[in-house]
Design an enzyme around this catalytic site. Sequence first.
Site, short mmCIF file in Angstrom:
data_model
loop_
_atom_site.label_atom_id
_atom_site.label_comp_id
_atom_site.label_asym_id
_atom_site.label_seq_id
_atom_site.Cartn_x
_atom_site.Cartn_y
_atom_site.Cartn_z
N ASP A 154 -1.44 -3.29 10.75
CA ASP A 154 -0.44 -2.94 9.75
C ASP A 154 0.77 -2.38 10.46
O ASP A 154 0.73 -1.26 10.98
CB ASP A 154 -1.04 -1.92 8.77
CG ASP A 154 -0.16 -1.68 7.55
OD1 ASP A 154 0.97 -2.21 7.52
OD2 ASP A 154 -0.59 -0.96 6.64
N ASP A 158 3.99 -8.24 7.39
CA ASP A 158 3.75 -7.10 8.27
C ASP A 158 2.29 -6.67 8.40
O ASP A 158 2.01 -5.65 9.02
CB ASP A 158 4.58 -5.90 7.82
CG ASP A 158 4.21 -5.41 6.42
OD1 ASP A 158 3.46 -6.11 5.72
OD2 ASP A 158 4.68 -4.32 6.03
N GLU A 159 1.36 -7.41 7.83
CA GLU A 159 -0.04 -7.03 8.02
C GLU A 159 -0.96 -8.24 7.94
O GLU A 159 -0.62 -9.26 7.34
CB GLU A 159 -0.47 -5.95 7.02
CG GLU A 159 -0.53 -6.38 5.59
CD GLU A 159 -1.10 -5.28 4.70
OE1 GLU A 159 -2.29 -4.96 4.84
OE2 GLU A 159 -0.35 -4.75 3.87
#
Length: 348
Positions: A10, A103-104
């Site tokens: 993350d 983003d993760e």
Amino acid sequence: MPLPTIVHLDADAFFVSCELALKPELRGTKCAVGGRERGIISSASYEARACGVYTPMPTQRALKVCPDLILLPHTSGLYGKVSRQMFDLCTTLTPLVQRNSVDEGYLDLGPCGFQAAAEIETRIRALQQRLWDELQLPVSFGIAANKLIAQIASKLRKPRGFVVVPPGQEEEFLAPLPIGKLPGIGAKTEAALTERHGLKLVRDITARNESQLEAIFGAGWREMRATARGEDDRPVETERDDAKSYSQQETFAADIAEFAEIERVAKRMVDELLPKIREDGKRVRTMTVKIRYPDFTQETHGRSLESATDLEAPFYPLVAPLLQAAWKLRRPLRLVSVRFSNVEEAAA
């Protein structure tokens, strides 16, 4: 002995981190991406968060709670580029990479042939350092035997967190955590469960018997008990989105009944999909929201703009009415997704 082969990564304050890689002199300041041109905060530094700035927050409110907030405009194409670089570095470790959002995502280290947990930890720490050295991107990691625990672990000690949960210790790991750490339990639900039923920590859920859990959680009590025990058999999935549309979905570990929580998740998907659309040089005209109930019945509702765009702002006002139109039954949801279609090339 089983190994913790599921990793959740993350990126910390992703949009801000991407901008700070270009403007390192702003590190340590109260800054946020978004702001004036779209009227909403897309990402805030941890210094700004400490002042009460959160995502998504209207810019004017953010400036009231943090008058010295530095607003950074979105850099076109930057976030999709950095996201691809981040996941490309992950594929140097394992071919099984699930890109959940910009983003993760998850890594499955099962095919890598690691022989010990210490070896896994060393390799992931090296990946964490490489992401910083090459991209100046701070990333938090959770390592566990399943996706649920890895995800919770990755968010416990941000920024630059690193948490390993040994297989077999899932329930022990979750037990002392506030129930709000469980996916699907938003702030309002957490407050209600505490006030009405005395559930404060995850161990308070596992301590209740079946009839008590059913009285509290209804038909979803089994799923909630499994979540509180740390049970999850979802695989890491590597399929890519259809090139003719852009979509993202989230299946909740526990069903969610709060409209505000579902709306927040959907708006986050808008924030994560539009940078990819801009990076690809595209514009989109139609947004469709899909919801799925615990019995797997589902509903969709969509709406089209008069003209295609690559900006978030025109779609934000559509999220709530589309959810209301699709979510007709007053029942909790198992899944929500957002899909953008009617894709066009952006104007030169």
